[in-house]
Design a protein around this motif. Structure first.
Motif, PDB file in Angstrom:
ATOM      1  N   GLU A 109      33.545  59.835  13.309  1.00 28.62           N
ATOM      2  CA  GLU A 109      32.739  61.838  12.965  1.00 28.62           C
ATOM      3  C   GLU A 109      32.061  61.237  11.827  1.00 28.62           C
ATOM      4  OE1 GLU A 109      35.957  60.979  13.065  1.00 28.62           O
ATOM      5  OE2 GLU A 109      37.007  61.233  15.480  1.00 28.62           O
ATOM      6  N   GLY A 110      31.859  61.300  11.150  1.00 29.02           N
ATOM      7  CA  GLY A 110      31.067  60.397   9.847  1.00 29.02           C
ATOM      8  C   GLY A 110      30.078  60.318  10.217  1.00 29.02           C
ATOM      9  N   VAL A 111      30.474  58.906  10.882  1.00 27.52           N
ATOM     10  CA  VAL A 111      28.956  58.196  11.469  1.00 27.52           C
ATOM     11  C   VAL A 111      28.170  59.103  12.290  1.00 27.52           C
ATOM     12  CG1 VAL A 111      28.084  56.012  12.816  1.00 27.52           C
ATOM     13  CG2 VAL A 111      30.031  55.689  11.242  1.00 27.52           C
ATOM     14  N   ALA A 112      28.835  60.090  13.147  1.00 25.77           N
ATOM     15  CA  ALA A 112      28.490  60.831  14.356  1.00 25.77           C
ATOM     16  C   ALA A 112      26.898  62.145  13.467  1.00 25.77           C
ATOM     17  CB  ALA A 112      28.887  61.327  15.164  1.00 25.77           C
ATOM     18  N   ALA A 113      27.751  62.793  12.735  1.00 23.01           N
ATOM     19  CA  ALA A 113      27.302  63.599  12.137  1.00 23.01           C
ATOM     20  C   ALA A 113      26.065  62.768  11.201  1.00 23.01           C
ATOM     21  CB  ALA A 113      28.537  64.123  10.695  1.00 23.01           C
ATOM     22  N   LEU A 114      26.424  61.425  10.827  1.00 20.04           N
ATOM     23  CA  LEU A 114      24.519  60.821   9.618  1.00 20.04           C
ATOM     24  C   LEU A 114      23.823  60.504  10.855  1.00 20.04           C
ATOM     25  CD1 LEU A 114      23.743  59.519   7.056  1.00 20.04           C
ATOM     26  CD2 LEU A 114      25.241  57.459   7.755  1.00 20.04           C
ATOM     27  N   VAL A 115      24.141  60.875  12.070  1.00 20.59           N
ATOM     28  CA  VAL A 115      23.160  60.631  13.111  1.00 20.59           C
ATOM     29  C   VAL A 115      22.755  61.592  13.524  1.00 20.59           C
ATOM     30  CG1 VAL A 115      23.232  59.283  15.334  1.00 20.59           C
ATOM     31  CG2 VAL A 115      24.203  57.721  13.591  1.00 20.59           C
ATOM     32  N   LYS A 116      23.447  62.059  13.908  1.00 22.28           N
ATOM     33  CA  LYS A 116      22.518  63.969  14.516  1.00 22.28           C
ATOM     34  C   LYS A 116      22.011  63.954  12.703  1.00 22.28           C
ATOM     35  CE  LYS A 116      23.898  68.038  15.865  1.00 22.28           C
ATOM     36  NZ  LYS A 116      25.854  69.461  16.091  1.00 22.28           N
ATOM     37  N   PHE A 117      22.220  64.003  12.010  1.00 18.06           N
ATOM     38  CA  PHE A 117      21.613  64.768  10.781  1.00 18.06           C
ATOM     39  C   PHE A 117      20.158  64.030  10.790  1.00 18.06           C
ATOM     40  CE2 PHE A 117      20.444  64.239   6.290  1.00 18.06           C
ATOM     41  CZ  PHE A 117      19.804  65.241   5.840  1.00 18.06           C
ATOM     42  N   CYS A 118      20.059  62.809  10.359  1.00 18.18           N
ATOM     43  CA  CYS A 118      18.583  62.016  10.284  1.00 18.18           C
ATOM     44  C   CYS A 118      17.931  61.883  11.975  1.00 18.18           C
ATOM     45  CB  CYS A 118      19.491  60.342  10.296  1.00 18.18           C
ATOM     46  SG  CYS A 118      20.199  59.984   8.567  1.00 18.18           S
TER      47      CYS A 118
END
Length: 96
Positions: free
Chosen positions: A48-57
Motif C-alpha cells: 500500500e505504501g508503494v502504491a501511495a508513493l507511485v501515485k504521489f510521484c
C-alpha cells in the motif's frame, strides 16, 4: 524540486521511512556513489505504501527509481537530483 518535498512525502506515505538529500549523503550508497544521487529516498513498509508513493510521484511528474539490493554493479539503481528512490528493502516476504 519543491522545498516541501520531504514533508509531502511523509504525509503521503506515513508508514514509510523517508530520507532527504542530507540523510542520503550520510549513508553508504553501496558499490556505486550514484545510487544515492536522488533528492529523496522512501522505504515503504508494505505494498500500500508503494502504491501511495507511485501515485504521489505520478501526480507530480517525479521520476521514481526502484532499488532492491543497491549493489550498483549494473548501474540500474543510479539516480540524479530530482528523482525519488523507492527502496524495496522492507518488502521482505510473499503474502497470499
Amino acid at each position: 524540486m519543491s522545498e516541501t518535498l520531504i514533508a509531502d512525502l511523509r504525509a503521503a506515505c506515513p508508514n514509510a521511512v523517508v530520507w532527504d538529500k542530507a540523510e542520503l549523503a550520510s549513508r553508504d550508497p553501496g558499490f556505486d556513489q550514484r545510487n544515492f544521487g536522488a533528492s529523496a529516498l522512501v522505504r515503504p513498509a508494505d505494498t500500500e505504501g508503494v502504491a501511495a508513493l507511485v501515485k504521489f510521484c505520478a501526480a507530480r511528474g517525479l521520476s521514481l527509481v526502484a532499488q532492491g539490493g543497491r549493489t550498483g554493479l549494473t548501474g540500474a539503481a543510479a539516480t540524479v537530483a530530482g528523482q525519488v528512490i523507492c527502496d524495496l528493502g522492507a518488502l521482505n516476504r510473499v503474502e497470499e
